[in-house]
Motif scaffolding. Structure first.
Motif, short mmCIF file in Angstrom:
data_model
loop_
_atom_site.label_atom_id
_atom_site.label_comp_id
_atom_site.label_asym_id
_atom_site.label_seq_id
_atom_site.Cartn_x
_atom_site.Cartn_y
_atom_site.Cartn_z
N LEU A 166 24.52 18.83 -51.23
CA LEU A 166 24.54 20.29 -51.26
C LEU A 166 24.54 20.89 -52.67
O LEU A 166 24.51 22.10 -52.80
CB LEU A 166 25.79 20.81 -50.53
CG LEU A 166 25.87 20.53 -49.03
CD1 LEU A 166 27.23 20.96 -48.50
CD2 LEU A 166 24.75 21.23 -48.28
N ASP A 167 24.54 20.07 -53.70
CA ASP A 167 24.65 20.55 -55.07
C ASP A 167 23.47 21.46 -55.44
O ASP A 167 22.37 20.98 -55.75
CB ASP A 167 24.74 19.37 -56.03
CG ASP A 167 25.05 19.80 -57.44
OD1 ASP A 167 25.99 20.61 -57.63
OD2 ASP A 167 24.36 19.33 -58.36
N VAL A 168 23.69 22.76 -55.37
CA VAL A 168 22.63 23.76 -55.61
C VAL A 168 22.01 23.65 -57.00
O VAL A 168 20.79 23.72 -57.13
CB VAL A 168 23.14 25.19 -55.32
CG1 VAL A 168 22.13 26.25 -55.74
CG2 VAL A 168 23.48 25.34 -53.83
N PRO A 169 22.80 23.46 -58.08
CA PRO A 169 22.18 23.39 -59.41
C PRO A 169 21.17 22.26 -59.59
O PRO A 169 20.30 22.35 -60.45
CB PRO A 169 23.38 23.21 -60.35
CG PRO A 169 24.53 23.82 -59.62
CD PRO A 169 24.27 23.49 -58.17
N THR A 170 21.25 21.20 -58.78
CA THR A 170 20.30 20.09 -58.93
C THR A 170 19.19 20.10 -57.88
O THR A 170 18.31 19.24 -57.91
CB THR A 170 21.04 18.73 -58.85
OG1 THR A 170 21.65 18.60 -57.56
CG2 THR A 170 22.10 18.61 -59.94
N LEU A 171 19.18 21.09 -56.99
CA LEU A 171 18.17 21.12 -55.93
C LEU A 171 16.74 21.24 -56.47
O LEU A 171 15.84 20.54 -56.00
CB LEU A 171 18.44 22.28 -54.97
CG LEU A 171 19.29 21.96 -53.76
CD1 LEU A 171 19.60 23.22 -52.97
CD2 LEU A 171 18.64 20.92 -52.88
N ALA A 172 16.52 22.09 -57.44
CA ALA A 172 15.16 22.27 -57.96
C ALA A 172 14.62 20.95 -58.51
O ALA A 172 13.46 20.59 -58.25
CB ALA A 172 15.15 23.35 -59.04
N GLU A 173 15.45 20.23 -59.24
CA GLU A 173 15.01 18.95 -59.81
C GLU A 173 14.77 17.92 -58.70
O GLU A 173 13.79 17.18 -58.73
CB GLU A 173 16.06 18.42 -60.80
CG GLU A 173 15.65 17.14 -61.48
CD GLU A 173 14.37 17.25 -62.31
OE1 GLU A 173 13.63 16.25 -62.37
OE2 GLU A 173 14.09 18.33 -62.88
N ARG A 174 15.66 17.88 -57.70
CA ARG A 174 15.49 16.92 -56.61
C ARG A 174 14.26 17.22 -55.76
O ARG A 174 13.70 16.33 -55.13
CB ARG A 174 16.74 16.89 -55.74
CG ARG A 174 17.93 16.23 -56.46
CD ARG A 174 19.13 16.07 -55.57
NE ARG A 174 19.81 17.35 -55.40
CZ ARG A 174 20.43 17.73 -54.30
NH1 ARG A 174 20.47 16.95 -53.24
NH2 ARG A 174 21.04 18.90 -54.23
N LEU A 175 13.82 18.49 -55.76
CA LEU A 175 12.63 18.88 -54.98
C LEU A 175 11.37 18.97 -55.84
O LEU A 175 10.33 19.38 -55.36
CB LEU A 175 12.88 20.22 -54.29
CG LEU A 175 13.78 20.14 -53.06
CD1 LEU A 175 14.32 21.52 -52.69
CD2 LEU A 175 13.03 19.53 -51.89
N LYS A 176 11.47 18.59 -57.11
CA LYS A 176 10.35 18.75 -58.02
C LYS A 176 9.05 18.15 -57.49
O LYS A 176 8.00 18.75 -57.56
CB LYS A 176 10.68 18.16 -59.38
CG LYS A 176 9.65 18.47 -60.44
CD LYS A 176 10.26 18.40 -61.81
CE LYS A 176 9.33 18.90 -62.88
NZ LYS A 176 9.14 20.34 -62.86
N ASN A 177 9.14 16.94 -56.94
CA ASN A 177 7.96 16.25 -56.43
C ASN A 177 8.00 16.05 -54.92
O ASN A 177 7.31 15.18 -54.39
CB ASN A 177 7.81 14.89 -57.13
CG ASN A 177 7.61 15.05 -58.61
OD1 ASN A 177 6.79 15.84 -59.06
ND2 ASN A 177 8.39 14.31 -59.39
N GLU A 178 8.82 16.85 -54.25
CA GLU A 178 8.99 16.73 -52.81
C GLU A 178 8.82 18.10 -52.15
O GLU A 178 9.10 19.12 -52.77
CB GLU A 178 10.40 16.22 -52.46
CG GLU A 178 10.79 14.92 -53.11
CD GLU A 178 10.03 13.71 -52.57
OE1 GLU A 178 9.49 13.81 -51.45
OE2 GLU A 178 9.97 12.70 -53.28
#
Length: 110
Positions: free
Chosen positions: A56-68
Motif C-alpha cells: 500500500l506504500d503510496v510514495p513508491t507506487l509510481a515507481e512500482r508501476l513504471k513498467n507495469e
C-alpha cells in the motif's frame, strides 16, 4: 467490490464505488496513505499486515508501476475471507510516470 481513484502526487483518494453505492462518487475521500493503512490495520489478519502495508506504500507506487499496467496482491481478512487488491495505472504524465491509479479491492471466492 470497492473502487477508488488515487492522485499519487497529492496522496489523495476519492472512493468511486463500494458495496452499497455503485458507479458514483460516494463522498468518501481524503489522505490515501492514512486511509489505506487504517483499513489494513483494522481488517487484515496480523500475519498479512506487513505484506499489505508494504504493498500500500503510496510514495513508491509510481515507481512500482513504471513498467507495469497493474500490480496486485492477495491477503486474508480478519473475518477469514480472502481479498484481492489491485493498483491499475490510470493516468501518466508526459514522461510516462504514473500520476493516478485506480485501486480495486474484491473478495476472492475460495
Amino acid at each position: 467490490m470497492h473502487f477508488c481513484l488515487i492522485d499519487l502526487q497529492r496522496d489523495f483518494f476519492e472512493e468511486i464505488s463500494n458495496d452499497d453505492e455503485t458507479h458514483r462518487l460516494t463522498g468518501n475521500n481524503g489522505c490515501a496513505s492514512e486511509k489505506l493503512y487504517q483499513l489494513c490495520d483494522a481488517t487484515v489478519v496480523p500475519e498479512y499486515r506487513d505484506l499489505v502495508r508494504c504493498f500500500l506504500d503510496v510514495p513508491t507506487l509510481a515507481e512500482r508501476l513504471k513498467n507495469e499496467e497493474y500490480i496486485s496482491t492477495e491477503y486474508r481478512m480478519c473475518d477469514g475471507s480472502w481479498h484481492s487488491l489491485r493498483f491499475v495505472a490510470k493516468k501518466r504524465d508526459e514522461a510516462g510516470n504514473v500520476t493516478h491509479v485506480l485501486c480495486t479491492v474484491r473478495c476472492r471466492a475460495v
